[in-house]
Write a protein that holds these residues in place. Structure first.
Motif, PDB file in Angstrom:
ATOM      1  N   TYR A 128      45.188 -50.721   8.401  1.00  0.00           N
ATOM      2  CA  TYR A 128      43.972 -49.983   8.057  1.00  0.00           C
ATOM      3  C   TYR A 128      44.105 -49.298   6.703  1.00  0.00           C
ATOM      4  CZ  TYR A 128      40.034 -46.883   8.055  1.00  0.00           C
ATOM      5  OH  TYR A 128      38.889 -46.234   7.685  1.00  0.00           O
ATOM      6  N   ARG A 129      45.281 -48.770   6.395  1.00  0.00           N
ATOM      7  CA  ARG A 129      45.464 -48.087   5.102  1.00  0.00           C
ATOM      8  C   ARG A 129      45.210 -49.059   3.945  1.00  0.00           C
ATOM      9  NH1 ARG A 129      45.745 -43.013   5.989  1.00  0.00           N
ATOM     10  NH2 ARG A 129      47.366 -42.166   7.312  1.00  0.00           N
ATOM     11  N   GLN A 130      45.711 -50.279   4.049  1.00  0.00           N
ATOM     12  CA  GLN A 130      45.475 -51.280   3.003  1.00  0.00           C
ATOM     13  C   GLN A 130      43.992 -51.595   2.901  1.00  0.00           C
ATOM     14  OE1 GLN A 130      47.956 -54.346   4.629  1.00  0.00           O
ATOM     15  NE2 GLN A 130      49.582 -54.012   3.126  1.00  0.00           N
ATOM     16  N   PHE A 131      43.357 -51.766   4.053  1.00  0.00           N
ATOM     17  CA  PHE A 131      41.925 -52.055   4.082  1.00  0.00           C
ATOM     18  C   PHE A 131      41.149 -50.924   3.412  1.00  0.00           C
ATOM     19  CE2 PHE A 131      37.753 -51.930   6.179  1.00  0.00           C
ATOM     20  CZ  PHE A 131      37.325 -53.226   5.972  1.00  0.00           C
ATOM     21  N   GLN A 132      41.503 -49.689   3.750  1.00  0.00           N
ATOM     22  CA  GLN A 132      40.842 -48.511   3.200  1.00  0.00           C
ATOM     23  C   GLN A 132      41.057 -48.432   1.687  1.00  0.00           C
ATOM     24  OE1 GLN A 132      42.567 -44.847   4.617  1.00  0.00           O
ATOM     25  NE2 GLN A 132      40.642 -43.739   4.383  1.00  0.00           N
ATOM     26  N   GLN A 133      42.268 -48.686   1.232  1.00  0.00           N
ATOM     27  CA  GLN A 133      42.564 -48.639  -0.198  1.00  0.00           C
ATOM     28  C   GLN A 133      41.760 -49.694  -0.952  1.00  0.00           C
ATOM     29  OE1 GLN A 133      46.795 -49.092  -0.121  1.00  0.00           O
ATOM     30  NE2 GLN A 133      47.165 -46.900   0.220  1.00  0.00           N
ATOM     31  N   GLN A 134      41.725 -50.922  -0.416  1.00  0.00           N
ATOM     32  CA  GLN A 134      40.943 -51.984  -1.053  1.00  0.00           C
ATOM     33  C   GLN A 134      39.465 -51.635  -1.084  1.00  0.00           C
ATOM     34  OE1 GLN A 134      43.629 -54.086  -2.628  1.00  0.00           O
ATOM     35  NE2 GLN A 134      41.651 -54.926  -2.695  1.00  0.00           N
ATOM     36  N   ALA A 135      38.984 -51.047  -0.002  1.00  0.00           N
ATOM     37  CA  ALA A 135      37.575 -50.670   0.067  1.00  0.00           C
ATOM     38  C   ALA A 135      37.246 -49.617  -0.976  1.00  0.00           C
ATOM     39  CB  ALA A 135      37.237 -50.150   1.461  1.00  0.00           C
ATOM     40  N   GLU A 136      38.123 -48.654  -1.155  1.00  0.00           N
ATOM     41  CA  GLU A 136      37.899 -47.603  -2.149  1.00  0.00           C
ATOM     42  C   GLU A 136      37.968 -48.146  -3.564  1.00  0.00           C
ATOM     43  OE1 GLU A 136      36.911 -44.395  -2.172  1.00  0.00           O
ATOM     44  OE2 GLU A 136      36.494 -44.731  -0.044  1.00  0.00           O
ATOM     45  N   ILE A 137      38.922 -49.024  -3.813  1.00  0.00           N
ATOM     46  CA  ILE A 137      39.078 -49.593  -5.148  1.00  0.00           C
ATOM     47  C   ILE A 137      37.857 -50.427  -5.513  1.00  0.00           C
ATOM     48  CG2 ILE A 137      40.353 -51.304  -6.505  1.00  0.00           C
ATOM     49  CD1 ILE A 137      42.888 -50.335  -4.981  1.00  0.00           C
ATOM     50  N   PRO A 141      34.608 -53.985   0.555  1.00  0.00           N
ATOM     51  CA  PRO A 141      35.654 -54.737   1.235  1.00  0.00           C
ATOM     52  C   PRO A 141      35.205 -55.989   1.948  1.00  0.00           C
ATOM     53  CG  PRO A 141      35.236 -52.662   2.328  1.00  0.00           C
ATOM     54  CD  PRO A 141      34.394 -52.693   1.104  1.00  0.00           C
ATOM     55  N   ALA A 142      33.898 -56.211   2.083  1.00  0.00           N
ATOM     56  CA  ALA A 142      33.468 -57.475   2.684  1.00  0.00           C
ATOM     57  C   ALA A 142      33.938 -58.611   1.785  1.00  0.00           C
ATOM     58  CB  ALA A 142      31.951 -57.509   2.851  1.00  0.00           C
ATOM     59  N   ARG A 143      33.798 -58.378   0.466  1.00  0.00           N
ATOM     60  CA  ARG A 143      34.309 -59.369  -0.487  1.00  0.00           C
ATOM     61  C   ARG A 143      35.834 -59.292  -0.521  1.00  0.00           C
ATOM     62  NH1 ARG A 143      30.654 -56.528  -3.410  1.00  0.00           N
ATOM     63  NH2 ARG A 143      32.324 -55.590  -4.596  1.00  0.00           N
ATOM     64  N   THR A 144      36.360 -58.073  -0.506  1.00  0.00           N
ATOM     65  CA  THR A 144      37.790 -57.847  -0.636  1.00  0.00           C
ATOM     66  C   THR A 144      38.557 -58.462   0.512  1.00  0.00           C
ATOM     67  OG1 THR A 144      37.310 -55.782  -1.730  1.00  0.00           O
ATOM     68  CG2 THR A 144      39.547 -56.068  -0.906  1.00  0.00           C
ATOM     69  N   ALA A 145      38.069 -58.269   1.748  1.00  0.00           N
ATOM     70  CA  ALA A 145      38.791 -58.767   2.914  1.00  0.00           C
ATOM     71  C   ALA A 145      38.973 -60.267   2.823  1.00  0.00           C
ATOM     72  CB  ALA A 145      38.047 -58.388   4.196  1.00  0.00           C
ATOM     73  N   ARG A 146      37.991 -60.965   2.284  1.00  0.00           N
ATOM     74  CA  ARG A 146      38.095 -62.410   2.160  1.00  0.00           C
ATOM     75  C   ARG A 146      38.963 -62.782   0.954  1.00  0.00           C
ATOM     76  NH1 ARG A 146      32.505 -61.825   2.762  1.00  0.00           N
ATOM     77  NH2 ARG A 146      32.048 -61.685   4.950  1.00  0.00           N
TER      78      ARG A 146
END
Length: 157
Positions: A128-137, A141-146
């Protein structure tokens, strides 16, 4: 059995309609079972990880705080009371759809993602921390997660 001009009897048409309905029902059931299995896998994965927290001190948000922050509409269920001849609040606890809560929380944070994006990211090895960091950056994150599909697996400890 009467044959209609189209060459197909009404009985055969009825059977075809029933078969189509049955097929659609089976497909819906399979899709529902897949979603259930994915959610169960996600929950098992989360259970194996350390507790999620909002900061490094380990302070976590309560469900009530999340509901208040996201302005989740909790509806009080009513039931008919035959003695008083009126509707009264139900003793049943309201059902809270955590997917809606998470989607609202992500939206409030300015993230363009859903709980499904988070589940996929975590199941692919991220946390979750990685997901949260990517989302903030990226604030998306819909694009980021992929796009960062490989990053989660590489970031495993």
């Amino acid at each position: 059995m009467a044959i209609e001009p189209s060459g197909m009897s009404q009985e055969i048409r009825n059977v075809n309609v029933q078969m189509d309905r049955l097929s659609n029902g089976i497909q819906a059931l399979v899709a529902k079972e897949r979603r259930r299995a994915t959610v169960n896998q996600f929950l098992r994965h989360l259970a194996a990880k350390p507790a999620l927290s909002s900061d490094d001190e380990g302070e976590t948000s309560t469900l009530a705080q999340l509901l208040q922050h996201t302005k989740y509409p909790i509806k009080k269920e009513l039931e008919y009371d035959y003695i008083s001849d009126s509707f009264v609040p139900s003793e049943k606890k309201p059902v809270i759809d955590m997917a809606v809560v998470l989607n609202s929380l992500f939206k409030k944070n300015g993230w363009d993602c859903t709980y499904e994006d988070m589940m996929r990211f975590i199941l692919e090895g991220g946390d979750y921390r990685q997901f949260q960091q990517q989302a903030e950056i990226n604030k998306g994150p819909a694009r980021t997660a992929r796009r960062v599909k490989g990053t989660a697996a590489q970031g495993r400890m």
